[in-house]
Design a protein around this motif. Structure first.
Motif, PDB file in Angstrom:
ATOM      1  N   ILE A  84       1.040  -0.961  -0.422  1.00 13.22           N
ATOM      2  CA  ILE A  84      -0.136   0.462  -0.109  1.00 13.22           C
ATOM      3  C   ILE A  84       1.566   1.396   0.263  1.00 13.22           C
ATOM      4  O   ILE A  84       1.784   1.735   1.053  1.00 13.22           O
ATOM      5  N   VAL A  85       0.625   1.908  -1.110  1.00 17.35           N
ATOM      6  CA  VAL A  85       1.590   3.328  -1.732  1.00 17.35           C
ATOM      7  C   VAL A  85       0.352   4.476  -1.123  1.00 17.35           C
ATOM      8  O   VAL A  85       0.244   4.700  -1.907  1.00 17.35           O
ATOM      9  N   VAL A  86       0.963   4.796   0.033  1.00 17.17           N
ATOM     10  CA  VAL A  86       0.270   6.748  -0.091  1.00 17.17           C
ATOM     11  C   VAL A  86       1.158   7.470  -0.105  1.00 17.17           C
ATOM     12  O   VAL A  86       2.180   7.887   0.351  1.00 17.17           O
ATOM     13  N   LEU A  87       0.518   8.407  -0.859  1.00 14.65           N
ATOM     14  CA  LEU A  87       1.079   9.746  -2.167  1.00 14.65           C
ATOM     15  C   LEU A  87       0.561  10.319  -1.204  1.00 14.65           C
ATOM     16  O   LEU A  87      -0.874  10.839  -1.582  1.00 14.65           O
ATOM     17  N   ASN A  88       1.069  11.235  -0.133  1.00 20.38           N
ATOM     18  CA  ASN A  88       0.282  12.208   0.746  1.00 20.38           C
ATOM     19  C   ASN A  88       0.895  13.468   0.181  1.00 20.38           C
ATOM     20  O   ASN A  88       2.027  13.973   0.528  1.00 20.38           O
ATOM     21  N   GLY A  89       0.056  14.864  -0.946  1.00 27.54           N
ATOM     22  CA  GLY A  89       0.291  15.687  -0.986  1.00 27.54           C
ATOM     23  C   GLY A  89       1.827  15.661  -1.848  1.00 27.54           C
ATOM     24  O   GLY A  89       2.165  16.152  -1.955  1.00 27.54           O
ATOM     25  N   CYS A  90       1.881  14.326  -3.293  1.00 25.50           N
ATOM     26  CA  CYS A  90       2.637  14.927  -3.778  1.00 25.50           C
ATOM     27  C   CYS A  90       2.971  15.446  -5.172  1.00 25.50           C
ATOM     28  O   CYS A  90       1.537  15.354  -6.042  1.00 25.50           O
ATOM     29  N   SER A  91       3.418  16.341  -5.065  1.00 23.50           N
ATOM     30  CA  SER A  91       3.572  17.319  -7.050  1.00 23.50           C
ATOM     31  C   SER A  91       3.906  16.700  -7.712  1.00 23.50           C
ATOM     32  O   SER A  91       4.973  17.825  -8.924  1.00 23.50           O
ATOM     33  N   ASP A  92       5.133  15.564  -7.712  1.00 24.92           N
ATOM     34  CA  ASP A  92       5.803  15.521  -8.931  1.00 24.92           C
ATOM     35  C   ASP A  92       5.412  13.945  -8.962  1.00 24.92           C
ATOM     36  O   ASP A  92       4.176  13.769  -9.591  1.00 24.92           O
ATOM     37  N   ARG A  93       5.876  13.307  -9.716  1.00 22.98           N
ATOM     38  CA  ARG A  93       5.570  12.091 -10.616  1.00 22.98           C
ATOM     39  C   ARG A  93       5.666  10.708  -9.712  1.00 22.98           C
ATOM     40  O   ARG A  93       6.094   9.404 -10.532  1.00 22.98           O
ATOM     41  N   SER A  94       5.762  10.897  -8.487  1.00 24.73           N
ATOM     42  CA  SER A  94       5.889   9.566  -7.932  1.00 24.73           C
ATOM     43  C   SER A  94       4.512   8.866  -8.049  1.00 24.73           C
ATOM     44  O   SER A  94       4.596   7.736  -8.157  1.00 24.73           O
ATOM     45  N   PHE A  95       2.580   9.756  -8.257  1.00 27.40           N
ATOM     46  CA  PHE A  95       1.756   8.812  -8.605  1.00 27.40           C
ATOM     47  C   PHE A  95       2.726   8.083  -9.957  1.00 27.40           C
ATOM     48  O   PHE A  95       2.222   6.556 -10.350  1.00 27.40           O
ATOM     49  N   GLN A  96       2.929   8.189 -11.223  1.00 26.47           N
ATOM     50  CA  GLN A  96       3.019   7.674 -11.889  1.00 26.47           C
ATOM     51  C   GLN A  96       4.109   6.842 -12.297  1.00 26.47           C
ATOM     52  O   GLN A  96       3.945   5.393 -12.362  1.00 26.47           O
ATOM     53  N   ARG A  97       6.102   7.577 -11.107  1.00 21.72           N
ATOM     54  CA  ARG A  97       6.496   5.767 -10.952  1.00 21.72           C
ATOM     55  C   ARG A  97       5.746   5.052  -9.875  1.00 21.72           C
ATOM     56  O   ARG A  97       6.192   3.498 -10.008  1.00 21.72           O
ATOM     57  N   THR A  98       5.079   4.503  -9.089  1.00 24.76           N
ATOM     58  CA  THR A  98       4.470   3.787  -8.571  1.00 24.76           C
ATOM     59  C   THR A  98       3.337   2.590  -8.987  1.00 24.76           C
ATOM     60  O   THR A  98       4.047   1.907  -9.564  1.00 24.76           O
ATOM     61  N   ARG A  99       2.510   3.610 -10.076  1.00 28.00           N
ATOM     62  CA  ARG A  99       2.286   2.910 -10.760  1.00 28.00           C
ATOM     63  C   ARG A  99       3.081   2.352 -11.714  1.00 28.00           C
ATOM     64  O   ARG A  99       2.665   0.671 -12.696  1.00 28.00           O
ATOM     65  N   LEU A 100       4.087   1.691 -11.688  1.00 27.37           N
ATOM     66  CA  LEU A 100       4.505   0.553 -12.593  1.00 27.37           C
ATOM     67  C   LEU A 100       5.044  -0.069 -11.973  1.00 27.37           C
ATOM     68  O   LEU A 100       5.375  -1.632 -12.223  1.00 27.37           O
ATOM     69  N   CYS A 101       4.381   0.123 -10.840  1.00 24.41           N
ATOM     70  CA  CYS A 101       4.679  -1.588  -9.673  1.00 24.41           C
ATOM     71  C   CYS A 101       3.310  -1.907  -9.845  1.00 24.41           C
ATOM     72  O   CYS A 101       2.459  -1.356  -9.523  1.00 24.41           O
ATOM     73  N   PRO A 102       2.288  -2.932 -10.691  1.00 20.60           N
ATOM     74  CA  PRO A 102       2.039  -3.865 -10.774  1.00 20.60           C
ATOM     75  C   PRO A 102       0.628  -3.572  -9.396  1.00 20.60           C
ATOM     76  O   PRO A 102      -0.502  -3.850  -9.036  1.00 20.60           O
ATOM     77  N   GLN A 103       1.900  -4.589  -8.725  1.00 21.38           N
ATOM     78  CA  GLN A 103       1.545  -4.640  -6.979  1.00 21.38           C
ATOM     79  C   GLN A 103       1.015  -4.167  -6.017  1.00 21.38           C
ATOM     80  O   GLN A 103       0.133  -4.166  -5.051  1.00 21.38           O
ATOM     81  N   ALA A 104       1.227  -2.386  -6.086  1.00 23.27           N
ATOM     82  CA  ALA A 104       1.009  -1.444  -5.555  1.00 23.27           C
ATOM     83  C   ALA A 104      -0.172  -1.059  -5.284  1.00 23.27           C
ATOM     84  O   ALA A 104      -1.129  -0.923  -6.837  1.00 23.27           O
ATOM     85  N   THR A 105      -1.047  -0.761  -4.300  1.00 28.55           N
ATOM     86  CA  THR A 105      -2.348   0.357  -4.580  1.00 28.55           C
ATOM     87  C   THR A 105      -1.876   1.113  -4.053  1.00 28.55           C
ATOM     88  O   THR A 105      -1.307   1.835  -2.644  1.00 28.55           O
ATOM     89  N   ILE A 106      -1.661   2.373  -4.580  1.00 30.49           N
ATOM     90  CA  ILE A 106      -2.142   3.286  -4.389  1.00 30.49           C
ATOM     91  C   ILE A 106      -2.744   4.338  -4.027  1.00 30.49           C
ATOM     92  O   ILE A 106      -4.568   4.218  -4.415  1.00 30.49           O
TER      93      ILE A 106
END
Lengths: 347, 282
Positions: free
Chosen positions: A128-150
């Motif tokens: 489980i990746v909690v992206l807390n107020g991210c303004s960079d490309r953290s979201f896109q990066r995390t999407r590359l990991c198929p198992q991650a729940t964002i």
């Protein structure tokens, strides 16, 4: 620390990468300088994640590189796995319970993918990746990991609230808490999960032997030390749920309450007061690898203030408990003072 | 050989050597001894709790006397089996005598109650300090400080300090005064202004960590003014079955003091909560 280039197995590489993560400008530059000397596969793996976004000239190249990041990542995983098999000479031990990994991150595009790569090696039930107020490309990066729940919170929910949210969403028997800002080798993370698997309720990061003399320590260290002393657990030193990585059992989560995790020292105090098995499980040098930000450097910084406040909340909890048990009653105090005087006088 | 032209140093040669040596006239403090009795209208009250301190009390009082020309010495003798009280009386101190031990630091309250001075200086009967070590505390209070602390934080070279040292440091952090490090009203010598005494009340002085917290919370001017490393001077007392009762008392007092801070400044002791949106997790 800039590791000398050597024909290293996969895990070596992570040490190298993480040392760059903590860097202020100076050591970051020196780390970059050493990279050309390192093996080709290493530099390829590191580049798309780290170097591309920083260089303005690479803006065009970034678009080309992005899909390659996944490829490089998978190749690196393969290399890492083989290293674990042959180089390190041991496979990560299988856990009996299922593992949920909770990662809180705030603008960590540089490290998230590498961290997720290591986490995957633990074979968790969920990430489980909690992206807390991210303004960079953290979201896109995390999407590359198929198992991650964002869990994407566009506007920051505040410090450690993400941890609490992640815990609420988790389903596993073991919860491993990490921060997105530093890459920790899988075998180090595994220590905490293993401890919980072996019956510990809360497995903490042991930073005791990394401490400076007390005169030089910061307010956060002192608060952690004091809270443990007040709880009668001086043996824990400065270990605290304030520091990552740490792991806990589902039983601990239920007994503490996931809501309390947003104030880690309070959760720490509760776990000890509610008779959970709290122990040190291993050492990951988070002091060295912590990303330096404006808000967490210098005496009296915002982070220090925040954590001092968290410890105040924890102390309030402890005091409430002690008042209820009558340890701080007036008669008890007078008796204590009288005994003391008598003892002194006997000299 | 004439004494007049004796060479006193290598530099005194030539013409100047023949001239008589210049006498440097330095203003010398008049050798009027400080009176061996308490001043009727004292400016400084020195409060000395003492329990079986016959060996040191004489010197302690002598040191205290020289702190200020208008000085009173108050010795609170409690639970003493020796002649501490007699010695103090003979030296002109105001002796308050109790057969039974009063309890740790209660002597400070009793002494403060009896004090008439504008500045209250607290020291201990068990270690001897000369006046030069004490004057800075009095001077600080005369210049506007309300609580003049000993600038001594205890031994802090190790990674893990003594629990009492740790408690003092953390109490100051909780008070928002990390600059005070481990300095606290717990340690002597320290001095209070009359205003500080009025604000704290003499009773609270029996529990120094609480008085310390209260002083900061009340907005009194609290300052570490001068270092007297009392740690080395303290008597080492035997531990009772592995535990140190004094330590327990002091730790309890510190925890209570932290409780006082929380009571007055709220659950987070007035510290920021960042931008936590706690309602997000239910």
């Amino acid at each position: 620390m800039t590791a000398a280039p050597e024909p290293s197995p996969g895990h070596r590489q992570e040490v190298h990468v993480s040392s760059r993560v903590k860097a202020s400008g100076r050591s970051r530059a020196s780390a970059r300088r050493t990279r050309p000397g390192s093996s080709a596969s290493r530099s390829k793996a590191a580049k798309p994640a780290a170097a591309a976004p920083r260089r303005s000239a690479a803006a065009k190249a970034a678009a080309v590189r992005r899909p390659a990041a996944g490829k490089a990542g998978s190749r690196r995983t393969a290399a890492g796995a083989s290293a674990a098999g042959s180089g390190a000479g041991r496979q990560l031990p299988a856990l009996h319970g299922s593992l949920s990994v909770v990662i809180s991150a705030r603008n960590e595009e540089q490290t998230l993918l590498k961290l997720l790569d290591q986490v995957t090696r633990l074979k968790p039930l969920e990430i489980i990746v909690v992206l807390n107020g991210c303004s960079d490309r953290s979201f896109q990066r995390t999407r590359l990991c198929p198992q991650a729940t964002i869990v994407h919170i566009p506007e920051s929910a505040g410090h450690d609230v993400g941890r609490s949210l992640g815990a609420k969403l988790s389903r596993g028997d073991i919860l491993l808490f990490l921060d997105g800002d530093m890459v920790i080798p899988a075998r180090h993370m595994s220590l905490f999960a293993e401890a919980v698997d072996g019956g510990v309720d809360v497995a903490l990061n042991d930073l005791d032997h990394l401490l400076p003399p007390f005169a030089l320590s910061d307010a956060v260290t002192r608060c952690k030390m004091y809270l443990n002393a007040v709880l009668g657990r001086s043996d824990l030193g400065v270990s605290s749920m304030t520091a990552v990585p740490h792991a806990m059992s589902r039983k601990a989560l239920e007994r503490i309450g996931y809501r309390e995790l947003m104030v880690p020292p309070k959760a720490h105090a509760l776990s000890i007061m509610r008779q959970l098995r709290v122990e040190k499980a291993g050492t990951v040098n988070v002091i060295k690898h912590n990303r330096l930000r404006q808000s967490n450097t210098g005496a009296g910084n915002a982070m220090e203030q925040l954590i001092a406040g968290d410890h105040a909340e924890a102390l309030a909890q402890v005091l409430g408990e002690q008042q209820a048990s009558g340890r701080l009653s007036e008669s008890h105090l007078q008796e204590q003072r009288r005994q003391m005087a008598a003892w002194r006088n006997a000299l | 050989m004439s004494l007049k032209h004796t060479r006193t140093s290598a530099r005194r040669t030539g013409r100047r050597a023949l001239q008589p040596k210049r006498r440097i006239s330095r203003p010398v403090r008049p050798a009027v001894p400080f009176p061996a009795a308490n001043h009727p209208a004292p400016y400084v009250s020195v409060i000395i709790p003492a329990m079986n301190e016959a060996g040191t009390i004489g010197k302690v009082i002598a040191g205290a006397r020289e702190v200020h020309p208008r000085c009173e010495v108050i010795v609170v003798v409690n639970g003493s089996a020796d002649n501490t009280a007699e010695i103090a009386l003979a030296l002109g101190a105001h002796v308050i005598h109790f057969e039974q031990p009063l309890g740790h630091d209660v002597g400070r309250s009793v002494g403060a109650e009896a004090a008439k001075g504008e500045v209250l200086l607290f020291i201990d009967g068990d270690f001897v300090l000369n006046a030069s070590q004490l004057r800075p505390f009095v001077a600080a209070v005369s210049h506007g400080t309300d609580v003049a602390l000993n600038d001594y934080s205890g031994p802090v070279r190790q990674e893990f300090p003594h629990p009492v040292v740790l408690s003092k440091h953390v109490l100051n952090i909780m008070l928002g005064r990390p600059d005070l490090k481990g300095c606290s009203l717990t340690a002597v010598p320290h001095a209070l202004s009359r205003r500080a005494l009025a604000s704290l009340g003499s009773g609270l002085l029996s529990r120094p960590p609480l008085a310390h917290a209260q002083a900061v919370l009340e907005g009194l001017q609290v300052k570490a003014v001068h270092k007297v490393p009392v740690g080395r001077l303290n008597a080492v007392r035997p531990k009772q079955a592995g535990t140190d009762p004094l330590r327990e008392v002091i730790l309890t007092d510190h925890l209570d003091a932290a409780g006082l801070v929380l009571q007055r400044r709220g659950e987070r002791a007035g510290f920021i909560d960042g931008n936590r949106r706690r309602g997000m997790v239910r």
